[in-house]
Design an enzyme around this catalytic site. Structure first.
Site, short mmCIF file in Angstrom:
data_model
loop_
_atom_site.label_atom_id
_atom_site.label_comp_id
_atom_site.label_asym_id
_atom_site.label_seq_id
_atom_site.Cartn_x
_atom_site.Cartn_y
_atom_site.Cartn_z
CB ALA A 67 98.40 40.87 38.11
N GLY A 106 102.93 43.78 39.72
CA GLY A 106 102.27 45.04 39.37
C GLY A 106 102.35 46.06 40.50
CD GLU A 109 104.86 45.72 36.06
OE1 GLU A 109 103.74 45.26 36.34
OE2 GLU A 109 105.39 45.61 34.95
CD GLU A 129 105.55 40.32 37.47
OE1 GLU A 129 106.68 40.12 38.00
OE2 GLU A 129 104.95 41.40 37.56
N1 COA Z 1 96.26 37.35 43.18
C1 COA Z 1 95.21 36.77 43.80
N2 COA Z 1 95.31 36.10 44.97
C2 COA Z 1 96.52 36.02 45.51
C3 COA Z 1 97.67 36.58 44.91
C4 COA Z 1 97.50 37.28 43.69
N3 COA Z 1 98.50 37.87 43.06
N4 COA Z 1 98.73 36.32 45.69
C5 COA Z 1 98.28 35.62 46.74
N5 COA Z 1 96.95 35.44 46.63
C6 COA Z 1 96.06 34.73 47.58
C7 COA Z 1 96.46 33.28 47.74
O1 COA Z 1 95.87 32.48 46.75
C8 COA Z 1 95.96 32.95 49.12
O2 COA Z 1 94.57 32.75 49.02
P1 COA Z 1 93.86 31.59 49.85
O3 COA Z 1 94.08 31.96 51.28
O4 COA Z 1 92.46 31.65 49.41
O5 COA Z 1 94.55 30.32 49.49
C9 COA Z 1 96.15 34.28 49.87
O6 COA Z 1 96.27 35.28 48.86
C10 COA Z 1 97.39 34.33 50.73
O7 COA Z 1 98.52 33.95 49.92
P2 COA Z 1 99.67 33.03 50.50
O8 COA Z 1 100.62 32.80 49.39
O9 COA Z 1 99.09 31.85 51.16
O10 COA Z 1 100.28 33.96 51.62
P3 COA Z 1 101.77 34.24 52.01
O11 COA Z 1 101.72 35.24 53.08
O12 COA Z 1 102.49 32.96 52.22
O13 COA Z 1 102.44 34.93 50.73
C11 COA Z 1 102.65 36.44 48.87
C12 COA Z 1 102.00 36.17 50.25
C13 COA Z 1 102.04 37.69 48.32
C14 COA Z 1 104.16 36.63 49.04
C15 COA Z 1 102.41 35.22 47.94
O14 COA Z 1 101.03 34.95 47.94
C16 COA Z 1 102.82 35.44 46.52
O15 COA Z 1 103.96 35.30 46.19
N6 COA Z 1 101.85 35.78 45.65
C17 COA Z 1 102.06 35.89 44.23
C18 COA Z 1 102.64 37.20 43.89
C19 COA Z 1 102.82 37.28 42.40
O16 COA Z 1 103.24 36.37 41.75
N7 COA Z 1 102.50 38.45 41.86
C20 COA Z 1 102.62 38.69 40.47
C21 COA Z 1 101.44 38.20 39.76
S1 COA Z 1 101.65 38.40 38.05
#
Ligand code: COA
Length: 696
Positions: A67, A106, A109, A129
């Protein structure tokens, strides 16, 4: 032909196969445009008699990573993810998800509701999550156990870990792992199934049988491992619910719980930290496009406890390390100690003998500074003494490459004085590791006034590379973490003088969520160590602090803590702290000697004095510029010093309390304990008068 759906999703065709490509950088989060684009792609797919199957894949570095966290807390915009997923579930032609990068939340999902799931070899999948205090709300909970069984699904949902493509295939989450180009592999696979047009619905699958005792066992394990966190427990409730509830009803219940969790204080705190950790990587005065210097070989000076731990951090990240010591003997000891620590990992099964040998090959021990001529960065971890360190800096300046970085691991010394003693002060910064350095996540990187921007970028990137949480701080005695800790320690001591017991203080702080109370922690560190640290700083103390010598008295009585079986507590074989009446007597005598009457202290007073003393100090650090943002302080305390993550960090906690109330409480304790300890910091006065918080 390209059939555009919107700015985030495009649709194109390869024979009878339609391909919907999500392109929403940086991580293809499920923002409104992505949801709307995918619904529109489904509309076109269903209306198109020529199209026999649909592939969903993503452009850029990853499949949908969940999400869009930025949309949380805003009004829900249709279509909801649940509606999109319901459409996928009911679709009468097969849809294939082709995943690469991290298919999370998501994103996974969506894949779970497709007929088939493909993954590139490097793909990773998870439902993270729970790490944000949430749980999947769009079918993750009702579908994943149907595919991979209840035990594995429970682990993924309640702990939020990821699994790789091969494991996902073995467990039944993925149908095929695609080697080579994912798009062509996915199209070829989909052409194969398009002819038959077979639709598979995860929702039609039964929940596989599982061991009856599993839920109770896992519930207890999770309660222990994630103390105070609600979402892992609710995950077990929901898994139990999905095993006995008809599918459609279970979907509704899952969604309702997710909505409740989004509004929960724990989730708000954890989401705050997610953003805070990322914000901490953006350093003032360091443009985003600053190129870090190359670091392919490092040196660590000083083979003591800190130096060894720091060397291990680099070795664990596969970086060659030169460890410099004064004698072969001290280096031999250090090498043996490192081997022993890795030996512990072998016993726990997290490392093999072969890996240990590989890792040890990265370590070179030397006594001669000349051997540091080719390193890119040096971490100095010698005795905490300015003239000893200055001497090391001078010697390093004579041998290092002109652009090599010198990072000091000092905890309390003046970084400016150290930088001035180097030939290239612009190459000097601090990398403040915490003991045990190979385990502790927090890394306080320290900037000095002349440090080059690309040195700051380098130590930040390096901190991330070695798996730490790097936070940039500025000049200040004790930097951020220790300076705030010292105020909490002071209040804990004053509370004993005022009538509280060590048990009471420890119980209140561990009840708040700290893994250990300050007195049990002191027993672990050793009273001799605490007493020496106190003596080192005694000149700068107030008269009450100087006279508050309970630590010295315990040390003089041979009560050095766990290592002597007695400190603030008594310790038996099981090392569990037990009440000791002798400590009560020692405290009573101390109060009499100091002229303090003993009074009943409430738990509220203990908590407020210990935590508000920290918050007040943090406000001063912010005003001094030693901490750049309130959220950096939250990251420091949650990743380093055990502040419970679901309480968001000290500044988040203060904001929840409300700055007006924080100021009121500080005024109250100024009257009770003394102005010199609790006078509200200027920043708190300003924020309270403006009706603002630390984070807005
Ligand atoms: N929604 C919005 N922005 C997101 C995001 C999300 N779910 N996940 C990551 N981002 C953004 C980060 O804030 C970051 O933005 P910035 O560069 O402006 O700071 C950018 O994407 C890159 O994320 P980052 O975590 O620095 O990169 P990474 O390569 O180390 O890791 C992920 C990538 C996807 C593994 C990690 O960001 C992550 O675990 N995200 C959350 C996933 C999550 O919890 N999803 C379920 C949500 S309910």
């Amino acid at each position: 032909m390209n059939m555009i759906t919107n700015e985030a999703v495009s649709l194109d065709r390869d024979g009878a196969v339609l391909i919907a490509t999500v392109d929403n950088p940086p991580v293809n989060a499920l923002s409104h445009a992505v949801r709307a684009g995918l619904v529109s792609a489904l509309d076109q797919f269903e209306a198109d008699a020529e199209a026999k199957a649909l592939v969903i894949l993503c452009a850029g570095r990853t499949f949908i990573a969940g999400a869009d966290i930025r949309e949380f807390g805003q009004p829900l915009k249709e279509p909801r993810l649940g509606a999109l997923i319901d459409r996928l579930d009911r679709c009468e032609k097969p849809v294939v998800a082709a995943m690469h990068g991290t298919a999370l939340g998501g994103g996974l999902e969506i894949a779970l509701a497709c007929s088939y799931r493909l993954a590139s070899q490097d793909a990773r999948m998870g439902l993270p999550e729970v790490k944000l205090g949430l749980l999947p709300g769009s079918g993750g909970i009702v579908r994943l156990p149907r595919l991979i069984g209840v035990p594995d699904a429970l682990t993924m949902i309640a702990e939020g870990g990821q699994i790789g493509a091969a494991a996902a295939r073995d467990k039944g989450l993925v149908d095929e792992v695609v080697s080579g180009d994912l798009r062509s592999g996915a199209v070829a696979f989909t052409q194969g199934i398009a002819e038959k047009g077979e639709v598979r619905r995860t929702s039609d699958l039964p929940v596989p049988a599982f061991d009856e005792g599993l839920l109770a066992t896992r519930r207890a394990e999770l309660a222990k491992r994630y103390r105070g966190l609600k979402a892992p427990q609710i995950a077990v409730d929901l898994i139990e619910m999905m095993t006995i509830t008809p599918f459609a009803e279970a979907v509704e219940k899952e969604y309702a719980t997710c909505r409740e969790l989004i509004a929960s204080p724990q989730s708000k705190a954890l989401r705050h930290l997610f953003a805070a950790e990322r914000a901490a990587l953006k350093i003032d005065g360091v443009p985003a496009d600053t190129q870090p210097r190359k670091v392919s070989k490092v040196a660590v000076i000083g083979p003591g406890v800190m130096g060894r731990g720091i060397a291990m951090c680099f070795m664990d990240a596969a970086l060659p390390v030169v460890l410099l010591g004064r004698s072969e003997e001290s280096l031999g000891k250090a090498e043996a100690a490192i081997r022993k620590l890795y030996g512990g990992s072998i016993k726990r099964g997290s490392m093999t003998e072969a890996q240990l040998e590989e890792r040890m090959k990265l370590l070179e021990t030397v006594t001669d500074y000349e051997r540091l001529a080719d390193v890119d960065l040096v971490v100095e971890a010698v005795t905490e003494n300015l003239s000893v360190k200055k001497d090391v800096f001078a010697r390093l300046s004579g041998v290092l490459k002109p652009d090599a970085i010198i990072a000091t691991n000092t905890s309390f010394l003046d970084i400016e004085a150290l930088a001035s003693s180097a030939a290239q002060p612009q190459n000097v910064a601090g990398m403040h590791f915490f003991n045990p350095a190979n385990m502790m996540k927090l890394l306080e990187n320290v900037r000095a006034s002349r440090t080059d921007a690309n040195v700051l970028a380098t130590i930040t990137a390096l901190g991330k590379k070695i798996g730490k949480v790097p936070v940039m701080v500025g000049r200040s005695e004790g930097f951020v973490a220790n300076r705030m800790l010292s105020k909490r320690s002071r209040e804990a001591q004053f509370l004993l003088e005022d009538g509280a017991t060590p048990q009471q203080v420890d119980k209140v702080l561990s009840g708040f969520g700290f893994p250990i109370g300050p007195f049990a922690l002191a027993d672990l560190a050793g009273m001799d160590v605490m007493a020496a640290a106190r003596q080192a700083r005694i000149a700068g103390m107030t008269p009450r602090e100087q006279a508050c010598n309970i630590v010295d008295k315990l040390a003089a009585a041979g009560r050095l803590g766990q290592k002597t079986g007695a400190g603030y507590y008594l310790y038996g074989e099981d090392r569990k702290p037990q009440h000791d009446p002798a400590v009560g007597e020692l405290l009573a005598a101390h109060r009499t000697e100091r002229g303090f009457g003993s009074r009943e202290i409430t738990d509220e007073e203990i908590l407020e004095r210990c935590l508000l003393a920290m918050v007040n100090e943090a406000a001063k650090l912010l005003d001094e510029g030693a901490a750049a943002r309130a959220s950096d302080i939250d990251v420091i305390w949650t990743s380093g010093f055990g502040w419970p993550t679901h309480m968001g960090g000290p500044m988040f906690w203060a904001d929840q309390m409300g700055i007006a109330r924080v100021k009121e409480a500080l005024d109250k304790y100024s009257r009770i304990v003394g102005e010199e300890y609790f006078k509200p910091a200027a920043l708190i006065e300003r924020l309270a008068s403006e009706g603002r918080g630390f984070h807005n």
